[in-house]
Every structure is written in C-alpha cells, then in structure tokens.
Scaffold this active site. Structure first.
Site, mmCIF file in Angstrom:
data_model
loop_
_atom_site.group_PDB
_atom_site.id
_atom_site.type_symbol
_atom_site.label_atom_id
_atom_site.label_comp_id
_atom_site.label_asym_id
_atom_site.label_seq_id
_atom_site.Cartn_x
_atom_site.Cartn_y
_atom_site.Cartn_z
ATOM 1 N N SER A 1 -3.031 -1.419 13.010
ATOM 2 C CA SER A 1 -3.257 -2.443 11.991
ATOM 3 C C SER A 1 -3.522 -1.705 10.691
ATOM 4 O O SER A 1 -4.455 -0.898 10.610
ATOM 5 C CB SER A 1 -4.446 -3.316 12.389
ATOM 6 O OG SER A 1 -4.568 -4.406 11.516
ATOM 7 N N GLU A 2 -2.706 -1.963 9.667
ATOM 8 C CA GLU A 2 -2.694 -1.065 8.501
ATOM 9 C C GLU A 2 -3.974 -1.107 7.664
ATOM 10 O O GLU A 2 -4.143 -0.300 6.766
ATOM 11 C CB GLU A 2 -1.458 -1.307 7.633
ATOM 12 C CG GLU A 2 -1.381 -2.652 6.948
ATOM 13 C CD GLU A 2 -0.487 -3.616 7.723
ATOM 14 O OE1 GLU A 2 -0.416 -3.489 8.967
ATOM 15 O OE2 GLU A 2 0.128 -4.487 7.077
#
Lengths: 220, 234, 234, 220
Positions: free
Chosen positions: A46-47
């Site tokens: 998840s960035e």
C-alpha cells in the site's frame, strides 16, 4: 456477457504468482485480494507506507493510524513492514514491486494510459498512479472496454492527459484480455459469451485478432 | 535547560514566525498522521497567501481543508484532490493555484530538499502534463524528467512520540510523509502524542533524529477516519 | 513452503549466480557491519574481474581486503583507501582501477539505484577531481555536479536479525551502508546473526523491508575491531 | 610558541555554542570533544551513522557494532540516534550540521581546500570530507601553518587536488586564527607568543593584517 467487477478481479488474480509483491489500485483492483488462488501467497503493498496489507479490521481492531492508499482502515498481515512515503515510492519507482494493477479512463496501442483527469470535468489527481506506471514492469490495467454510450476506451491515441507514456502492456476489460506490443492491441482472451466481433467493434485502436481467441476460464 | 530541549508549551509559540506568503510543508496522508492542532493554529492566526505542500489538502472540514475556507492558501502542491469538494471547487474555478505532483515525486522532492539535493531525474511523469516545462533526458535507454527539490519556510509534522531533544518515532501508516517533511523545513514543528525524556527511545528505533526538529509540542488528537471499513467480528 | 521464504542453508547457494566480471555492492564501514562469510565464499569461489562498490575495501587481511590478494577485484569504487596497505599498493601501481567517490555520494548512488533515480545533482565534489567528465550546473546560485546511480548484479549485506521473509533489522553503527546496498542489487544476499519467524519483528522497527531481499543466510561473525579505543573503567 | 594539538582543540572548542550539532574529523578535530566549555551542550555527529557520540568505552563496554568515523570504538550519549549512511549524509549535505571541523594539507585564499591526496605519494581517499565541506556553512579547518621545511600551507592557490572549492571561511593553524573573505586571508588572532611577522612570513596567500591582532586566550 461483460465481466462483473468480481470476475475482473478473479481474472487478474489468475496472473498472481507465489511470492509476488503486488500493488492494487483503488476500486476493482482492490477486489483482487479476495481471489488469491489456493497455494499462492502474495504480499500487498500500500503506497502510503505498508507492505503486507491484511484484511479489513473488526470494529475492535479499527486503528486510525493504519489505513490503505484508499484511506480505508486495514490490518497488517504477518510479516508486514511499515515505512515512509519516500521508501514506499523507492520500492515502486525502483521496480521492486512484481505486479501493479490499476484502473484507467483510456489506454492506447502505444501503451499510453490516461487515468487522473478529464479536463473541465473531473480532477482527482494522479496520487501514486504516475509513479506506479513509470516504475513497474508488470502492469495490468483493469477498465471497462467502452463507455455507456459505446465509445471505445482502447484508442489509437489517448485523448485525455496521460498518466504514463508507453508503459502499459496488459489490459483487462470487461470484454477482453489484451496485450499491447509493437503499437497494436493483441486480443488474448474474450469474456465468456462475448464475441470477437463485439470486441473488434468496440476497440478503436488497431487490434490484432488471432484465429482462435479462447474464452476466459473461471472456477465454478 | 539543555540547548537541545525543543519542547514548546503553546501553539502560538509553536507556529511563531509563520508569515503571509510563506511555503508550508505538511506531513500526513489524507487525515492520517496530520498535525491537527498546528493546522488549527494556522487557521486561528489567519496567515494568508500560503503555498502549502502536502499529499492531500485534508477534507472539506478537516485537516488542511480548514485553511481553504478563509482562502488562506494561495497555492497547493499535492498529488490528490479527490474526496475534498472545496479543494476541487477552488481548483476548477481558478481561485486556488494547484501544482499536481505525483505522490512519489512529491515525497522525493521533500527528501531531496532535506538532503541537499537540488534536483533528480525520475521516469515518473515523462510524457505527461507533469513533464511540461521540465528538462527530459534519455539515460540508458529510458526517458526521465528532471524534478527539483521543494523546501519549506515551515514544516509541520505529526509524530507518535518525541523525546525532548526532538528525536521522533512514528506509528504505523501515520508515518507517511512526516519524516521527509521534517527534513524539509527551515523551521520544523512537530506535534506528538507523547513526550519522553532523552534516552527513553531506543536509538535504533528512532525514525527521525532530532537534528531536523526545531520545536516539539504535546497535542490532543481527534484522528478522524475517512473510510471506516470493517469486517464482521468472528 | 511460502513463496516469501528467503532462507538458504549454504554459502554456495547464497552466492550462486555470481560470475566473473560482475558488479558487487557491499555493505559495511571499515570492518563494521560486513557480511564476513559471504566475502569468504567469494574468495573460495575465486570469482574474478569483479567491480566492487563499497565504502572501504576492508583491511589487508579482513573483509573485502581478502579479495585483493588473488586479484579478484578489477575495479574498486570506494571513498577511502587509508588503513589498507594492499589496496593502496595495488592502486598506486595501477594493478587495480579505483574510482574514488565521496562517502555521501556513494551512499546516495546506491540509494538512487534502488529507488529508480538514475541521476541526481549534488554540490559534493564540485570543482574537484571527482567532477571531471561530469555535467555541472548552477541552481539557485550554487554549483552542483550530476552523479549517476550505481546498481549491482549482486549486493551483499550484513544485518543483525532477519525474519524468513527477509525483513531486516540492523544494530547500532553496523547499519551504515547496508540498507542502501540491499536496495541496489539485482540479487541481494543478506548474512545475519539471527533468523526469526515472520511477525516477530515489530513492523515499525524494520529497517529494510523484505521486498529488497532475495536470500538470507545465518552466519557466525568474527567482528574484528580496527581501532579498539577504551577509557579506564571507573 | 606554536599551539599544541590540545591548544588547537581548545581554541576550536571556544567556537561551540549550546545546542550545536557538530561533526569532528579524524585527528586534532576529535580532541575538541574534550574541551567543550562549561554550561554548553553539543551533540557529535559521526558520519558512519551516529548522532550523539559519547566517550570511549570501558573494556566491558566495547561493542564491535558501535564505532566512529575513525573506526574507533565509542559509546552513545543520552539521546543519541542511529541511522544509515544515506541519512547521515542527508544531514550533512542538507546543511543540518551546525559546525564541521576537519584537517587539511592546504587551503587557499579562495576558500579552496585540499586534504585527501598527494599525487604519487599518498592517497587516503576523501571519505566523507568532500560531502562535509560542500554541505556545511560553518567549517573550521585545523592544520599546521607551514611544513617542517617552512613552506606555507596557506596559499594563493592550492597545488594539490581539491576536496572542495570556495567553501572554507575559517582556518585555525598552530600559529593563527584566520578568516577567508573576498579572496584574502584575514588575520584574526595569533597564537600566544607568535609574532605577526612570523605569520606574515609563513602565509603565501594574500594576508590582511589589522592594526591590532589579539593573542588567543586560553583558560589557565
């Protein structure tokens, strides 16, 4: 029949391999996590700073400090790690993520993708999408093949501002799974019950159709 | 009192020196890990014509979004406009200048500013509107654009714990842009949930060394959740 | 067995694929935090014509220095030659090609390689021999030179603990170049003092996420001290 | 009398201010830590990844994983932090260190410094010195004023390969404390018992001498 959102996610999930680090964009891509095939483990990136995203929390587990890139509350999988945004995009930009799945408004047969704004109408912003498409080697774009009015979104040349140039090689639409190479779309598979003719009609960019186009297979 | 004691006791003192027209760098992703009360203090101060650099501009009623109401923000440098109607409205109407910047490029611009790197090449944004007016170059067969670092007159940061020397520890995904923001401010102000004595944080676990931090203040946080998403309990 | 299990059980397996002429990036500062037994394995393998990128080249008898004896190293990219007579001798005689690189630039070149940044500007080295053949540019009144990232076919890294997924934790100043080296190898091999199960390391304390790591091996370390300097006990 | 190594360190220590983050190079600069004035706290940065370097360890405290940039075993002061080399040089290059003290073979009145090699004779390598001189605003160079043969090391133009260009403003030698500005050395202070004439004789670069040149003061 056009694929449902769930079927799109299921088809993408068939591309997963054991040990893949995967970034799933907001929307349909997120659903891919629900269809990881038996015997295969993947870690979701998840960035906003999490590798090893788990399922949604129970009410008791909800933690405002633990969200995904869609700002949803999440949990961590076993073996997860946390890091800052620079490190997160070092992973992404540096090509360490094995598979990126994201949505788009348009793609074209040069591998261009437009996904972040419609001038005068809609400006979401690119978020991490420009970094993801520039950094990943292995990208699957999930999108609808055409608009409600029957206008193709698989174009000879994107009309909207680009998110990335020449970076898309695989597109999964509700009608077909296609590869982009040498400036052309190549039809790989069609959705169950969808005819090659319909796909041809709704693909504006140059399309190469082999003699035999298999139907996608879904577990029953 | 040690020359390294960074603790201040009022929000007024925490944000003193912030003036109209300054550039403000803010940590946070959406409403996660934002320096809530430092933002409120800026609203109270009424500082105007700010250039704000942050991944998002909060929501319409929370976080940096509250600075949009009174038109305190002249220009926004951000990667994402979605989920903030007032931001989108001011952008579309032209009231607010917006420099849309890819998320990873934004993080790297902050880090670069803190690290004394004035510019770097990245493939992100090549061939897109982001590349307009920027140098592009082919290196080893790939295309890149040159991005410049972005330094703030002030940086506002949210950490979990600090010691009085300004050493910081972040918690879970509330870390996000905060460590880079902390390095990129001429003056860096950090709002935390707990202040401990020097020596209480394990030196191997400190995420941001105190050298980057000028002021630390103890805050009470509301921690608004944008998308509360749950599964049924077992 | 999970697709994420990175643990290998022999040094032969750990260094398999390393071939003559490859570029090797190594963590460590002096003899502190070096992957001792991975280096010994390279000596045993007898791989030749290596380009080695590391802050130092060990000492004459320890660390990377042992690769100099049999002329396994064709080129050394390092910031410091001092305290290694054989390194200095081979450099002065021209047997060994050396690219002297400032320490901070070297660290940043490794980080940049891992982070997909092909080149960056830095003031370090402007107007010095390091700048020769490099582009220089004035930005906001200061002079900078353009430095390119440096990627390795292999990276060898020493960490304190790893879990089986390759998440790493370093200890004290044995961290040094290791985290950057870990990101800069096409294949990254890590030698550690302890291997734990996934979930045993606090996710907030992990220094290097496993995504950068390909192989992990449990090692026994000699930990030679170069300058043992003490004060009298109280 | 030329200053002793200890006096050089003592004079540098007088430039310390409470709350300074300081990087001390190998050799004489390291000794500065022994003379921090009463009532002043500084934190020492060691470029191999430690902020808050403490004293040398006792035999029992020796830890092979805890060394300074000179590869000596050290301890950590209260409130210390540890980090990797990229972060360490981010601090240095980004100008976050308040004072840097390092040695040199030569300096010149353009603010150039040469300290890392003597072609054909000696190649130590620059280590972190090039980053330190490029990144810091406040640098004190400590060195001997002239060679044993009476050749000045304060030159009109450095003869050795440069470590940094135009970055040095303050030089403390065994004979004098000088400032570099507008292309000239400016004599600020002289070592106790050293005459202005001697300093003039041993300074090859252009030297501005004010009417009154005070002697350095040392606590007795």
């Amino acid at each position: 029949m056009a694929l449902s959102r769930e079927q799109l996610a299921q088809r993408v999930a068939q591309e997963l391999q054991d040990g893949f680090y995967v970034n799933l964009g907001i929307g349909i891509p997120t659903l891919v996590a629900n269809y990881v095939p038996e015997g295969i483990e993947v870690m979701l990136q998840s960035e906003n700073g999490l590798l090893g995203m788990g399922q949604f929390p129970t009410d008791e587990e909800v933690d405002a400090d633990l969200i995904n890139a869609g700002k949803q509350t999440v949990t961590m999988a076993t073996g997860a790690s946390l890091f800052d945004s620079a490190e997160s995009f070092a992973m992404i930009r540096g090509g360490h993520v094995d598979l990126t799945v994201l949505g788009a408004f348009e793609v074209d047969c040069q591998g261009n993708i437009a996904s972040y704004m419609i001038p005068g109408k809609l400006i979401k912003g690119m978020g991490g999408a420009m970094d993801l498409v520039a950094g990943a080697d292995n990208i699957i774009v999930t999108m609808t093949h055409a608009s409600k009015h029957g206008e193709s979104k698989l174009l000879a040349e994107c009309t909207l501002p680009l998110t990335g140039k020449g970076c898309i090689k695989k597109v999964l639409t509700d009608l077909a799974f296609l590869e982009i190479k040498e400036g052309k779309f190549h039809l790989l598979e069609r959705a169950p019950g969808v005819s090659v003719e319909e796909i041809v009609k709704l693909t504006a960019g140059e399309l190469v159709v082999p003699n035999h186009v298999p139907e996608m297979q879904f577990p029953t | 009192m040690s020359g390294f004691n960074k603790v201040v006791n009022s929000y007024e003192e925490a944000m003193s020196g912030l003036e109209d027209g300054m550039t403000l760098i803010a940590g946070g992703f959406g409403l996660c890990g934002i320096p809530e009360n430092l933002i409120k203090e800026i609203k109270n101060k009424g500082t105007k014509n700010l250039t704000v650099v942050s991944n998002n501009c909060g929501t319409t009623n929370h976080g940096l979004g509250i600075l949009l109401h009174d038109k305190q923000v002249k220009k926004m440098v951000a990667s994402y406009v979605g989920e903030n109607e007032e931001f989108e409205r001011q952008m579309m109407s032209g009231e607010l200048e917006v420099e849309l910047t890819p998320q990873g490029t934004l993080a790297e611009k902050m880090r670069a500013a803190g690290a004394g790197i004035p510019a770097f090449f990245t493939a992100t944004g090549y061939g897109t509107p982001v590349a307009e007016g920027k140098e592009s170059r082919e290196i080893n067969g790939r295309h890149y654009i040159l991005e410049e670092s972005i330094k703030g007159d002030f940086a506002i940061v949210k950490a979990w714990k600090a010691d009085t020397y300004g050493n910081l520890v972040f918690r879970k995904t509330a870390r996000n842009f905060n460590p880079m923001a902390a390095t990129a401010g001429k003056i860096t102000v950090v709002e935390v949930e707990e202040i401990v004595q020097p020596g209480e944080l394990d030196p191997d676990h400190i995420h941001t060394p105190g050298i980057y931090v000028d002021r630390v203040i103890l805050g009470n946080f509301e921690k608004v959740i944008e998308q509360r998403t749950t599964r049924p309990s077992a």
